[in-house]
Design a protein around this motif. Structure first.
Motif, PDB file in Angstrom:
ATOM      1  N   GLU A   1       0.829  -1.208   0.000  1.00 20.78           N
ATOM      2  CA  GLU A   1       0.000   0.000   0.000  1.00 20.78           C
ATOM      3  C   GLU A   1       0.863   1.256   0.000  1.00 20.78           C
ATOM      4  OE1 GLU A   1      -3.936  -1.413   2.495  1.00 20.78           O
ATOM      5  OE2 GLU A   1      -2.106  -0.877   3.584  1.00 20.78           O
ATOM      6  N   TYR A   2       1.916   1.235   0.797  1.00 23.50           N
ATOM      7  CA  TYR A   2       2.820   2.379   0.879  1.00 23.50           C
ATOM      8  C   TYR A   2       3.481   2.646  -0.470  1.00 23.50           C
ATOM      9  CZ  TYR A   2       6.314   5.528   2.853  1.00 23.50           C
ATOM     10  OH  TYR A   2       7.096   6.617   3.138  1.00 23.50           O
ATOM     11  N   LYS A   3       3.925   1.601  -1.118  1.00 18.74           N
ATOM     12  CA  LYS A   3       4.564   1.736  -2.431  1.00 18.74           C
ATOM     13  C   LYS A   3       3.564   2.221  -3.474  1.00 18.74           C
ATOM     14  CE  LYS A   3       7.143  -0.951  -5.814  1.00 18.74           C
ATOM     15  NZ  LYS A   3       7.665  -2.283  -6.144  1.00 18.74           N
ATOM     16  N   ASN A   4       2.348   1.693  -3.425  1.00 18.00           N
ATOM     17  CA  ASN A   4       1.341   2.062  -4.416  1.00 18.00           C
ATOM     18  C   ASN A   4       0.894   3.522  -4.316  1.00 18.00           C
ATOM     19  OD1 ASN A   4       1.352  -0.417  -5.635  1.00 18.00           O
ATOM     20  ND2 ASN A   4      -0.383  -1.201  -4.468  1.00 18.00           N
ATOM     21  N   GLN A   5       0.966   4.108  -3.155  1.00 19.39           N
ATOM     22  CA  GLN A   5       0.543   5.495  -3.030  1.00 19.39           C
ATOM     23  C   GLN A   5       1.486   6.425  -3.795  1.00 19.39           C
ATOM     24  OE1 GLN A   5       0.368   6.558   1.100  1.00 19.39           O
ATOM     25  NE2 GLN A   5       2.532   7.005   1.248  1.00 19.39           N
ATOM     26  N   PHE A   6       2.714   5.993  -4.045  1.00 19.84           N
ATOM     27  CA  PHE A   6       3.649   6.814  -4.819  1.00 19.84           C
ATOM     28  C   PHE A   6       3.539   6.546  -6.308  1.00 19.84           C
ATOM     29  CE2 PHE A   6       5.554   6.575  -0.583  1.00 19.84           C
ATOM     30  CZ  PHE A   6       5.599   7.932  -0.301  1.00 19.84           C
ATOM     31  N   LYS A   7       3.034   5.386  -6.679  1.00 18.33           N
ATOM     32  CA  LYS A   7       2.813   5.089  -8.095  1.00 18.33           C
ATOM     33  C   LYS A   7       1.668   5.922  -8.654  1.00 18.33           C
ATOM     34  CE  LYS A   7       4.437   0.363  -8.491  1.00 18.33           C
ATOM     35  NZ  LYS A   7       4.043  -1.015  -8.817  1.00 18.33           N
ATOM     36  N   ALA A   8       0.675   6.211  -7.831  1.00 21.55           N
ATOM     37  CA  ALA A   8      -0.503   6.945  -8.266  1.00 21.55           C
ATOM     38  C   ALA A   8      -0.203   8.426  -8.541  1.00 21.55           C
ATOM     39  CB  ALA A   8      -1.609   6.850  -7.208  1.00 21.55           C
TER      40      ALA A   8
END
Length: 72
Positions: free
Chosen positions: A64-71
């Motif tokens: 989840e933490y990583k995905n928030q930066f992909k968005a």
């Protein structure tokens, strides 16, 4: 780093293996090595990376933490 009395080289591995041992290994009795390997793999790949919240990640799982930066 590996001198006697220098504990910093174990910090990273202890941070990883402590939750694994306390949350999984001390609660399970494995019949085979393959069963243990599969359970440990699932624990790390599924639970630890996708579900377990981490205080260092604002209480988000690593995924989840990583995905928030992909968005962004």
């Amino acid at each position: 780093m590996n001198r006697k009395g220098n504990c910093w080289d174990n910090t990273v591995s202890a941070g990883c293996f402590h939750p694994l041992k306390t949350e999984l290994m001390h609660q399970e009795q494995f019949k085979t090595n393959d069963e243990a390997k599969q359970t440990i793999y699932e624990s790390i790949k599924v639970f630890y990376n996708r579900e377990r919240s981490h205080s260092e990640n604002d209480e988000l799982s690593p995924v989840e933490y990583k995905n928030q930066f992909k968005a962004v």
